[in-house]
Design an enzyme around this catalytic site. Structure first.
Site, mmCIF file in Angstrom:
data_model
loop_
_atom_site.group_PDB
_atom_site.id
_atom_site.type_symbol
_atom_site.label_atom_id
_atom_site.label_comp_id
_atom_site.label_asym_id
_atom_site.label_seq_id
_atom_site.Cartn_x
_atom_site.Cartn_y
_atom_site.Cartn_z
ATOM 1 N N CYS A 1 26.413 35.061 29.941
ATOM 2 C CA CYS A 1 27.539 35.060 29.012
ATOM 3 C C CYS A 1 27.500 36.320 28.147
ATOM 4 C CB CYS A 1 27.452 33.860 28.084
ATOM 5 S SG CYS A 1 27.901 32.343 28.889
ATOM 6 N N GLY B 1 18.435 38.647 35.491
ATOM 7 C CA GLY B 1 19.328 38.645 34.335
ATOM 8 C C GLY B 1 19.070 39.845 33.454
ATOM 9 N N PRO C 1 24.177 34.835 36.277
ATOM 10 C CA PRO C 1 25.276 34.728 35.311
ATOM 11 C C PRO C 1 24.772 34.870 33.875
ATOM 12 C CG PRO C 1 24.758 32.588 36.307
ATOM 13 C CD PRO C 1 23.972 33.609 37.045
ATOM 14 N N TYR D 1 24.245 21.404 29.842
ATOM 15 C CA TYR D 1 25.707 21.367 29.826
ATOM 16 C C TYR D 1 26.222 20.092 30.523
ATOM 17 C CZ TYR D 1 25.303 26.104 28.001
ATOM 18 O OH TYR D 1 24.993 27.191 27.222
HETATM 19 C C1 LIG Z 1 22.591 37.063 27.435
HETATM 20 C C2 LIG Z 1 22.332 35.931 28.383
HETATM 21 C C3 LIG Z 1 23.378 35.112 28.765
HETATM 22 C C4 LIG Z 1 23.151 34.069 29.676
HETATM 23 N N1 LIG Z 1 24.206 33.328 30.110
HETATM 24 C C5 LIG Z 1 24.024 32.434 31.120
HETATM 25 C C6 LIG Z 1 25.127 31.813 31.752
HETATM 26 O O1 LIG Z 1 26.287 32.111 31.484
HETATM 27 N N2 LIG Z 1 24.857 30.892 32.708
HETATM 28 C C7 LIG Z 1 23.573 30.580 33.096
HETATM 29 O O2 LIG Z 1 23.380 29.734 33.953
HETATM 30 N N3 LIG Z 1 22.524 31.199 32.538
HETATM 31 C C8 LIG Z 1 22.711 32.137 31.593
HETATM 32 N N4 LIG Z 1 21.656 32.829 31.097
HETATM 33 C C9 LIG Z 1 20.325 32.664 31.739
HETATM 34 C C10 LIG Z 1 20.162 33.753 32.821
HETATM 35 O O3 LIG Z 1 21.110 33.598 33.860
HETATM 36 C C11 LIG Z 1 18.754 33.746 33.428
HETATM 37 O O4 LIG Z 1 18.576 32.523 34.087
HETATM 38 C C12 LIG Z 1 17.679 33.939 32.372
HETATM 39 O O5 LIG Z 1 17.999 35.033 31.532
HETATM 40 C C13 LIG Z 1 16.306 34.194 33.014
HETATM 41 O O6 LIG Z 1 16.362 35.314 33.875
HETATM 42 P P1 LIG Z 1 15.832 36.786 33.416
HETATM 43 O O7 LIG Z 1 14.396 36.626 33.004
HETATM 44 O O8 LIG Z 1 15.977 37.634 34.640
HETATM 45 O O9 LIG Z 1 16.698 37.243 32.306
HETATM 46 C C14 LIG Z 1 21.842 33.840 30.173
HETATM 47 C C15 LIG Z 1 20.796 34.656 29.745
HETATM 48 C C16 LIG Z 1 21.026 35.710 28.885
HETATM 49 C C17 LIG Z 1 19.875 36.615 28.508
#
Ligand SMILES: Cc1cc2nc3c(=O)[nH]c(=O)nc-3n(C[C@H](O)[C@H](O)[C@H](O)COP(=O)(O)O)c2cc1C
Length: 403
Positions: free
Chosen positions: A36, A343, A34, A197
């Protein structure tokens, strides 16, 4: 890890082993975490969300989890979060879930309440709490809530500590949002229990100093999240999967939750009806001077995921700098996780799953959306012929190594 003897290409098979849970089957183990995007008005799905998330289904993701979606207006992170607090938000969500399903992805959604970390600017405005200058521009801050009147950090708003009646209302709001999520067609519902949160803030002694049934010892701090889990599970049809994202550690210098505390909570969460534990970390404090973030190496939550899996026996998802198909497959083969979530990697390459499959499989375009695959197969053949003839590819995207 198995290797194809003919060309020594790695074969990340575990990544492409389907997974069946309750009423869903993931075609592969790679999901979109997820994220945002802060593109909603009044919590409503827009064309942006459809295109943004639809690309991941086109790209072969087994699971696409819609970004943190607020269960009530004051639970939004920013003014522009998605929401499921109102039936008026159902149509857009239904369109989204239907589209994702139609293109092969299990439609997932993360339900959220930002608690004391609500009412902030978008990250491209540094994510700071809204103030009078935002109010003057029409984006007024709103009162935030939490377990105790302790702000998330210096210059953050003082939360109103929810009383027992307000907690009961809040549990009902989670359940109502879950009912809407299922009615909209989502088959994987995740509760955002991480990143400081509302759910996380009840669990952690950093933010919860209550002395009633919802605070004090560890079991009382678990009470609100567990009530939410039970209410949401009861609201969901049996075939819908319930996931819970934890912060495996608080990541704070003094007094925060460690892995043992979170594993103990996760065991209770599974007993209360959670099917999947999704492993993240940190976020309990917005005070950079006490924040001790987990080092951002590759697959930086893998050790936590492995422990949570061993201690709960649950299906476990792992997120955090997973970038490579072999690495992702190894996490599954080694028993660190059952599902890998990506992500930022997916933002960079929405076709990551198709590209991962191409790195080891010969049915290179069978899994693509046919409108793309029928054009890309012949293109690949032409590129290979040119490469065999020694012609230099025209762009960096067509280097032989990528074929
Ligand atoms: C732009 C952005 C928005 C994010 N929004 C959420 C979210 O809505 N809920 C959540 O649990 N984590 C959120 N995260 C964290 C990501 O879900 C993920 O756990 C984090 O980016 C690490 O994974 P990655 O290295 O593959 O990006 C967000 C991360 C990014 C970069």
């Amino acid at each position: 890890m198995t290797v194809d003897a003919d060309n020594a290409r790695p074969a990340p098979r575990a990544l492409f082993t389907p997974l069946t849970l309750r009423g869903i089957t993931l075609n592969n183990r790679a999901g979109v975490s997820p994220m945002c995007t802060y593109g909603a008005r009044d919590g409503l799905v827009s064309d942006f969300h459809l295109v943004h998330l639809g690309r991941f289904a086109f790209g072969g993701a087994g699971l696409v989890i819609v970004e943190a979606t607020a269960i009530e207006p004051r639970g939004r992170i920013s003014h522009h979060d998605l929401g499921l607090w109102d039936d008026a938000q159902l149509d857009g969500m239904r369109r989204l879930a239907t589209f994702l399903s139609a293109h092969g992805a299990v439609p997932g959604i993360q339900l959220a309440h930002a608690g004391r970390r609500a009412s902030v600017r978008e990250p491209w405005f540094a994510g700071a709490p809204l103030d009078a200058s935002d109010a003057a521009a029409g984006w007024a801050p709103w009162p935030v809530v939490g377990p105790s009147a302790i702000p998330a950090g210096p210059d953050w708003p003082l939360p109103h500590a929810l009383d027992a009646h307000e907690i009961a209302d809040s549990v009902a709001a989670w359940a109502a949002a879950a009912t809407r999520a299922a009615a909209a067609g989502f088959r994987f519902v995740e509760l955002h229990g991480a990143h400081g949160y509302l759910l996380h803030s009840f669990l952690s002694p950093v933010s919860n100093v209550r002395d009633d049934d919802y605070g004090g010892d560890a079991l009382r701090r678990m009470r609100y999240p567990l009530e939410v889990i039970r209410a949401v599970r009861a609201a969901l049809p049996d075939d819908v999967v319930l996931s819970y994202r934890v912060s495996a550690v608080d990541g704070i210098l003094d007094g925060g939750l460690g892995l043992d505390d979170v594993a103990e909570f996760a065991r209770h969460a599974v007993a209360a009806g959670v099917d999947v534990i999704d492993t993240s970390s940190g976020g309990i404090s917005a005070d950079r001077s006490t924040d001790t973030r987990v080092r951002r190496g590759f697959a930086f939550h893998a050790d936590f995921a492995r422990e949570l899996k061993a201690r709960t026996g649950a299906i476990v998802a792992c997120v955090g700098f997973i970038v490579d198909p072999e690495q992702a497959s190894r996490l599954i083969e080694d028993g660190d996780a059952d599902i890998v979530l990506l992500g930022r990697e997916m933002l960079d390459d929405p076709n990551w799953v198709h590209h991962a499959r191409r790195s080891h499989a010969d049915d290179e375009f069978d899994h693509w959306e046919p409108r793309y695959g029928s054009a890309l197969g012949p293109r690949l053949g032409a590129l290979r012929r040119l490469a065999d003839a020694g012609e230099t590819p025209l762009t960096r995207f067509e280097q032989p190594a990528r074929l």
